[in-house]
Design an enzyme around this catalytic site. Sequence first.
Site, PDB file in Angstrom:
ATOM      1  N   HIS A  96       1.042  -1.255   0.056  1.00 45.37           N
ATOM      2  CA  HIS A  96      -0.031  -0.134  -0.082  1.00 45.37           C
ATOM      3  C   HIS A  96       0.798   1.286   0.021  1.00 45.37           C
ATOM      4  O   HIS A  96       1.875   1.190   0.493  1.00 45.37           O
ATOM      5  CB  HIS A  96      -1.054  -0.155   1.139  1.00 45.37           C
ATOM      6  CG  HIS A  96      -0.470  -0.195   2.618  1.00 45.37           C
ATOM      7  ND1 HIS A  96       0.170  -1.325   2.994  1.00 45.37           N
ATOM      8  CD2 HIS A  96      -0.190   0.787   3.614  1.00 45.37           C
ATOM      9  CE1 HIS A  96       0.481  -1.074   4.223  1.00 45.37           C
ATOM     10  NE2 HIS A  96       0.420  -0.047   4.449  1.00 45.37           N
ATOM     11  N   HIS A 104       0.863   5.250   0.930  1.00 44.03           N
ATOM     12  CA  HIS A 104       0.318   6.414   1.503  1.00 44.03           C
ATOM     13  C   HIS A 104       0.562   7.536   0.949  1.00 44.03           C
ATOM     14  O   HIS A 104       1.577   7.838   0.482  1.00 44.03           O
ATOM     15  CB  HIS A 104       1.107   6.546   3.030  1.00 44.03           C
ATOM     16  CG  HIS A 104       1.005   5.273   3.968  1.00 44.03           C
ATOM     17  ND1 HIS A 104      -0.182   5.380   4.833  1.00 44.03           N
ATOM     18  CD2 HIS A 104       1.700   4.141   4.207  1.00 44.03           C
ATOM     19  CE1 HIS A 104       0.062   4.345   5.727  1.00 44.03           C
ATOM     20  NE2 HIS A 104       0.934   3.477   5.260  1.00 44.03           N
TER      21      HIS A 104
END
Length: 136
Positions: free
Chosen positions: A114, A116
């Site tokens: 992931h 950010h």
Amino acid sequence: MSTEEEKAQIAGEEEVTIFDKIVAKEIPADVIYEDDLALAFRDINATAKVHFLVIPKDRQGLTGISKSEEKHKELLGHLMITAAKVAEQENLSDGYRIVINEGKFGCQSVYHLHIHVIGGEQLGWPPTGIKEEASS
């Protein structure tokens, strides 16, 4: 477990992650972008005025950036382009930071790659998180 550092110390490569459950719509999320390959949603533990995550909908074995291989380059490129597209959508024209946490020392608490994206205000440098005793 209260801190991300503590969570990262015990996190492991789960077969089904919280992000898989978000993709499957089993857990609600504030989704701000979705296409065939990627999903972007607001981080529930925001560290700035704007903080969202960009994830692959199908991990393809990418539990972290260290697992990336040549076969992932199109997906990785798509995720970065998606991050930039959503940053523009979120009015981050004055700048933003992109962060990918890797492993326990990188404070990775969910083993589903992931990105950010953090912004909406002036960020500091260097990034926080480097403990004083570690730099001595």
